[in-house]
Design a protein around this motif. Structure first.
Motif, PDB file in Angstrom:
ATOM      1  N   ILE A  77      88.202  32.240  35.733  1.00 45.08           N
ATOM      2  CA  ILE A  77      89.376  31.381  35.637  1.00 45.08           C
ATOM      3  C   ILE A  77      88.942  29.921  35.731  1.00 45.08           C
ATOM      4  N   SER A  78      89.752  29.031  35.135  1.00 47.34           N
ATOM      5  CA  SER A  78      89.403  27.611  35.167  1.00 47.34           C
ATOM      6  C   SER A  78      90.028  26.890  36.355  1.00 47.34           C
ATOM      7  N   SER A  79      91.179  27.357  36.830  1.00 47.06           N
ATOM      8  CA  SER A  79      91.737  26.786  38.062  1.00 47.06           C
ATOM      9  C   SER A  79      92.328  27.908  38.914  1.00 47.06           C
ATOM     10  N   VAL A  80      92.103  27.797  40.201  1.00 49.04           N
ATOM     11  CA  VAL A  80      92.512  28.843  41.142  1.00 49.04           C
ATOM     12  C   VAL A  80      94.018  28.791  41.387  1.00 49.04           C
ATOM     13  N   PRO A  81      94.604  29.896  41.822  1.00 49.30           N
ATOM     14  CA  PRO A  81      96.034  29.874  42.151  1.00 49.30           C
ATOM     15  C   PRO A  81      96.279  29.013  43.394  1.00 49.30           C
ATOM     16  N   VAL A  82      97.423  28.371  43.409  1.00 53.81           N
ATOM     17  CA  VAL A  82      97.795  27.536  44.550  1.00 53.81           C
ATOM     18  C   VAL A  82      98.649  28.387  45.479  1.00 53.81           C
ATOM     19  N   ILE A  83      98.109  28.664  46.648  1.00 51.95           N
ATOM     20  CA  ILE A  83      98.772  29.533  47.616  1.00 51.95           C
ATOM     21  C   ILE A  83      99.445  28.650  48.661  1.00 51.95           C
ATOM     22  N   PRO A  84     100.729  28.874  48.935  1.00 52.74           N
ATOM     23  CA  PRO A  84     101.444  28.026  49.900  1.00 52.74           C
ATOM     24  C   PRO A  84     100.991  28.314  51.337  1.00 52.74           C
ATOM     25  N   SER A  85     100.012  27.571  51.802  1.00 57.42           N
ATOM     26  CA  SER A  85      99.426  27.836  53.122  1.00 57.42           C
ATOM     27  C   SER A  85     100.403  27.576  54.266  1.00 57.42           C
ATOM     28  N   LYS A  86     101.302  26.594  54.133  1.00 59.45           N
ATOM     29  CA  LYS A  86     102.275  26.315  55.206  1.00 59.45           C
ATOM     30  C   LYS A  86     103.231  27.494  55.384  1.00 59.45           C
ATOM     31  N   GLU A  87     103.639  28.095  54.279  1.00 53.88           N
ATOM     32  CA  GLU A  87     104.535  29.250  54.355  1.00 53.88           C
ATOM     33  C   GLU A  87     103.832  30.443  55.005  1.00 53.88           C
ATOM     34  N   ILE A  88     102.558  30.622  54.676  1.00 52.91           N
ATOM     35  CA  ILE A  88     101.789  31.714  55.265  1.00 52.91           C
ATOM     36  C   ILE A  88     101.577  31.471  56.754  1.00 52.91           C
ATOM     37  N   LEU A  89     101.253  30.240  57.132  1.00 53.92           N
ATOM     38  CA  LEU A  89     101.067  29.918  58.554  1.00 53.92           C
ATOM     39  C   LEU A  89     102.346  30.138  59.355  1.00 53.92           C
ATOM     40  N   SER A  90     103.500  29.903  58.730  1.00 47.68           N
ATOM     41  CA  SER A  90     104.761  30.121  59.449  1.00 47.68           C
ATOM     42  C   SER A  90     105.065  31.615  59.619  1.00 47.68           C
ATOM     43  N   LYS A  91     104.558  32.454  58.707  1.00 43.60           N
ATOM     44  CA  LYS A  91     104.817  33.892  58.781  1.00 43.60           C
ATOM     45  C   LYS A  91     103.783  34.663  59.594  1.00 43.60           C
ATOM     46  N   ILE A  92     102.595  34.092  59.774  1.00 43.03           N
ATOM     47  CA  ILE A  92     101.519  34.842  60.409  1.00 43.03           C
ATOM     48  C   ILE A  92     101.745  34.963  61.912  1.00 43.03           C
ATOM     49  N   GLU A  93     101.437  36.138  62.447  1.00 42.89           N
ATOM     50  CA  GLU A  93     101.541  36.384  63.883  1.00 42.89           C
ATOM     51  C   GLU A  93     100.180  36.819  64.399  1.00 42.89           C
ATOM     52  N   TYR A  94      99.725  36.164  65.444  1.00 42.83           N
ATOM     53  CA  TYR A  94      98.441  36.527  66.052  1.00 42.83           C
ATOM     54  C   TYR A  94      98.625  37.878  66.733  1.00 42.83           C
ATOM     55  N   PRO A  95      97.727  38.832  66.513  1.00 46.64           N
ATOM     56  CA  PRO A  95      97.879  40.147  67.156  1.00 46.64           C
ATOM     57  C   PRO A  95      97.892  40.006  68.687  1.00 46.64           C
ATOM     58  N   PRO A  96      98.879  40.587  69.362  1.00 47.29           N
ATOM     59  CA  PRO A  96      99.034  40.390  70.805  1.00 47.29           C
ATOM     60  C   PRO A  96      97.831  40.840  71.638  1.00 47.29           C
ATOM     61  N   MET A  97      97.223  41.975  71.302  1.00 46.86           N
ATOM     62  CA  MET A  97      96.076  42.457  72.075  1.00 46.86           C
ATOM     63  C   MET A  97      94.872  41.540  71.902  1.00 46.86           C
ATOM     64  N   ALA A  98      94.676  41.028  70.702  1.00 45.54           N
ATOM     65  CA  ALA A  98      93.566  40.103  70.452  1.00 45.54           C
ATOM     66  C   ALA A  98      93.819  38.776  71.160  1.00 45.54           C
ATOM     67  N   LEU A  99      95.074  38.366  71.238  1.00 44.02           N
ATOM     68  CA  LEU A  99      95.425  37.125  71.932  1.00 44.02           C
ATOM     69  C   LEU A  99      95.152  37.243  73.428  1.00 44.02           C
ATOM     70  N   LYS A 100      95.491  38.398  74.007  1.00 47.05           N
ATOM     71  CA  LYS A 100      95.244  38.613  75.436  1.00 47.05           C
ATOM     72  C   LYS A 100      93.754  38.629  75.755  1.00 47.05           C
ATOM     73  N   GLN A 101      92.949  39.186  74.825  1.00 42.66           N
ATOM     74  CA  GLN A 101      91.519  39.295  75.060  1.00 42.66           C
ATOM     75  C   GLN A 101      90.746  38.056  74.595  1.00 42.66           C
ATOM     76  N   GLY A 102      91.427  37.113  73.939  1.00 40.23           N
ATOM     77  CA  GLY A 102      90.776  35.897  73.479  1.00 40.23           C
ATOM     78  C   GLY A 102      89.834  36.119  72.302  1.00 40.23           C
ATOM     79  N   ILE A 103      90.177  37.041  71.412  1.00 39.60           N
ATOM     80  CA  ILE A 103      89.322  37.373  70.272  1.00 39.60           C
ATOM     81  C   ILE A 103      89.728  36.543  69.061  1.00 39.60           C
TER      82      ILE A 103
END
Length: 168
Positions: A77-103
Protein backbone atom coordinates in the motif's frame (compact mmCIF):
# COMPACT_ATOMS: atom_id res chain seq x y z
CA UNK A 1 12.50 -68.01 27.82
CA UNK A 2 9.54 -69.07 25.70
CA UNK A 3 9.14 -72.64 24.50
CA UNK A 4 6.07 -73.62 22.54
CA UNK A 5 4.79 -77.09 21.60
CA UNK A 6 2.53 -77.81 18.64
CA UNK A 7 0.46 -81.00 18.34
CA UNK A 8 -1.28 -82.47 15.35
CA UNK A 9 -3.11 -85.77 14.85
CA UNK A 10 -0.70 -87.00 12.13
CA UNK A 11 2.56 -85.41 13.27
CA UNK A 12 4.41 -86.15 16.49
CA UNK A 13 4.90 -83.39 19.11
CA UNK A 14 7.46 -80.79 18.07
CA UNK A 15 9.07 -78.38 20.54
CA UNK A 16 10.52 -75.12 19.26
CA UNK A 17 12.81 -72.79 21.23
CA UNK A 18 12.19 -69.31 19.77
CA UNK A 19 15.52 -67.95 21.00
CA UNK A 20 17.27 -70.09 18.42
CA UNK A 21 14.84 -69.41 15.56
CA UNK A 22 15.76 -66.65 13.13
CA UNK A 23 12.84 -66.22 10.73
CA UNK A 24 9.15 -66.99 11.12
CA UNK A 25 6.71 -67.29 8.23
CA UNK A 26 2.98 -67.62 8.23
CA UNK A 27 1.97 -70.11 5.57
CA UNK A 28 -1.48 -70.79 4.16
CA UNK A 29 -3.14 -67.81 5.84
CA UNK A 30 -6.11 -66.37 3.99
CA UNK A 31 -7.65 -63.04 4.74
CA UNK A 32 -11.35 -63.06 5.53
CA UNK A 33 -13.33 -61.37 2.76
CA UNK A 34 -16.91 -60.58 3.72
CA UNK A 35 -19.62 -61.60 1.25
CA UNK A 36 -21.03 -58.82 -0.95
CA UNK A 37 -24.09 -57.07 0.46
CA UNK A 38 -27.48 -58.20 -0.71
CA UNK A 39 -28.99 -56.07 -3.46
CA UNK A 40 -32.50 -55.01 -2.61
CA UNK A 41 -35.02 -54.09 -5.24
CA UNK A 42 -35.50 -50.38 -5.92
CA UNK A 43 -38.68 -48.80 -4.60
CA UNK A 44 -40.55 -46.47 -6.93
CA UNK A 45 -43.18 -43.96 -5.87
CA UNK A 46 -46.01 -43.82 -8.37
CA UNK A 47 -48.03 -40.75 -7.36
CA UNK A 48 -45.72 -38.00 -6.21
CA UNK A 49 -47.03 -34.39 -6.15
CA UNK A 50 -45.28 -31.78 -8.26
CA UNK A 51 -43.06 -29.27 -6.48
CA UNK A 52 -44.82 -26.31 -8.05
CA UNK A 53 -47.84 -26.04 -10.26
CA UNK A 54 -46.82 -22.78 -11.93
CA UNK A 55 -43.39 -21.58 -12.90
CA UNK A 56 -42.75 -17.85 -12.89
CA UNK A 57 -39.84 -16.34 -14.75
CA UNK A 58 -38.21 -13.12 -13.61
CA UNK A 59 -35.84 -10.78 -15.39
CA UNK A 60 -33.87 -9.94 -12.26
CA UNK A 61 -30.25 -11.01 -12.14
CA UNK A 62 -29.14 -13.24 -9.34
CA UNK A 63 -26.56 -11.45 -7.20
CA UNK A 64 -24.29 -13.04 -4.69
CA UNK A 65 -24.71 -11.54 -1.26
CA UNK A 66 -21.15 -11.94 -0.09
CA UNK A 67 -18.25 -11.00 -2.23
CA UNK A 68 -14.84 -12.08 -1.10
CA UNK A 69 -12.58 -9.22 -0.14
CA UNK A 70 -8.95 -9.42 -1.19
CA UNK A 71 -6.81 -7.83 1.50
CA UNK A 72 -3.49 -6.40 0.33
CA UNK A 73 -0.44 -6.98 2.50
CA UNK A 74 0.86 -3.95 4.33
CA UNK A 75 3.97 -3.59 2.15
CA UNK A 76 1.90 -3.12 -1.05
CA UNK A 77 0.00 0.00 0.00
CA UNK A 78 1.12 3.58 -0.59
CA UNK A 79 -0.50 5.10 2.51
CA UNK A 80 -1.54 3.39 5.72
CA UNK A 81 -5.07 3.54 7.13
CA UNK A 82 -5.72 6.31 9.62
CA UNK A 83 -6.94 4.72 12.84
CA UNK A 84 -8.72 7.00 15.34
CA UNK A 85 -6.40 6.52 18.32
CA UNK A 86 -8.37 8.87 20.65
CA UNK A 87 -11.53 6.81 20.14
CA UNK A 88 -9.62 3.60 20.83
CA UNK A 89 -8.01 5.06 23.96
CA UNK A 90 -11.45 6.05 25.25
CA UNK A 91 -12.78 2.49 24.72
CA UNK A 92 -9.79 0.54 26.02
CA UNK A 93 -9.92 -0.93 29.52
CA UNK A 94 -6.81 -2.06 31.36
CA UNK A 95 -7.30 -5.67 32.51
CA UNK A 96 -8.07 -5.54 36.27
CA UNK A 97 -5.80 -8.45 37.29
CA UNK A 98 -2.86 -7.02 35.33
CA UNK A 99 -3.50 -3.60 36.90
CA UNK A 100 -3.42 -5.08 40.41
CA UNK A 101 -0.17 -6.92 39.67
CA UNK A 102 1.43 -3.93 37.91
CA UNK A 103 1.98 -5.79 34.61
CA UNK A 104 2.66 -3.90 31.37
CA UNK A 105 2.50 -5.54 27.94
CA UNK A 106 2.26 -5.09 24.18
CA UNK A 107 -0.41 -6.86 22.11
CA UNK A 108 0.16 -7.22 18.36
CA UNK A 109 -3.00 -7.26 16.27
CA UNK A 110 -3.62 -7.82 12.58
CA UNK A 111 -6.58 -5.72 11.47
CA UNK A 112 -8.48 -6.62 8.31
CA UNK A 113 -9.72 -3.22 7.08
CA UNK A 114 -11.92 -3.05 3.97
CA UNK A 115 -11.85 -0.31 1.31
CA UNK A 116 -14.52 1.66 3.19
CA UNK A 117 -12.51 1.77 6.43
CA UNK A 118 -14.50 -0.83 8.38
CA UNK A 119 -12.52 -3.27 10.50
CA UNK A 120 -13.93 -6.61 9.33
CA UNK A 121 -11.78 -8.99 11.37
CA UNK A 122 -9.19 -8.79 14.13
CA UNK A 123 -6.51 -11.43 14.57
CA UNK A 124 -4.26 -11.53 17.64
CA UNK A 125 -0.65 -12.13 16.57
CA UNK A 126 0.95 -11.89 20.01
CA UNK A 127 -0.96 -12.37 23.24
CA UNK A 128 0.98 -11.70 26.46
CA UNK A 129 -1.89 -13.13 28.52
CA UNK A 130 -3.57 -11.60 31.59
CA UNK A 131 -6.53 -10.40 29.43
CA UNK A 132 -4.53 -7.86 27.39
CA UNK A 133 -5.49 -9.33 23.99
CA UNK A 134 -9.20 -9.38 24.77
CA UNK A 135 -9.06 -5.77 26.00
CA UNK A 136 -7.34 -4.70 22.77
CA UNK A 137 -9.81 -6.58 20.56
CA UNK A 138 -12.75 -5.07 22.46
CA UNK A 139 -11.34 -1.57 21.94
CA UNK A 140 -11.08 -2.06 18.15
CA UNK A 141 -14.49 -3.70 17.72
CA UNK A 142 -16.90 -1.40 15.89
CA UNK A 143 -14.23 1.18 14.99
CA UNK A 144 -14.13 2.68 11.51
CA UNK A 145 -11.11 4.45 10.09
CA UNK A 146 -9.85 6.11 6.93
CA UNK A 147 -8.94 3.28 4.54
CA UNK A 148 -5.50 2.55 3.14
CA UNK A 149 -4.58 3.76 -0.34
CA UNK A 150 -2.81 1.82 -3.10
CA UNK A 151 -2.28 3.33 -6.57
CA UNK A 152 -4.49 6.29 -5.71
CA UNK A 153 -7.51 4.16 -4.73
CA UNK A 154 -8.88 3.08 -1.36
CA UNK A 155 -8.13 -0.60 -0.82
CA UNK A 156 -8.64 -3.39 1.68
CA UNK A 157 -5.53 -4.15 3.73
CA UNK A 158 -4.16 -6.48 6.41
CA UNK A 159 -2.61 -3.99 8.82
CA UNK A 160 -0.48 -4.92 11.82
CA UNK A 161 -1.02 -2.69 14.81
CA UNK A 162 0.70 -2.82 18.23
CA UNK A 163 -1.29 -1.88 21.32
CA UNK A 164 0.94 -0.96 24.24
CA UNK A 165 -0.45 -1.17 27.77
CA UNK A 166 1.55 0.94 30.22
CA UNK A 167 0.96 2.05 33.77
CA UNK A 168 1.55 5.75 34.47
Amino acid sequence: MYIFSFKSADVPVETVDFREAEVFKLVDVQEFVPPPPEVKEAVTVAHQPKASETIMETKEEVREEKEEIIYLPQHKISSVPVIPSKEILSKIEYPPMALKQGIEAVVYLELFIDNKGQIRNIKVLKDPGHGFAQAAVNAFTGISCIPAVANGKACAVKFRYPVKFTLT
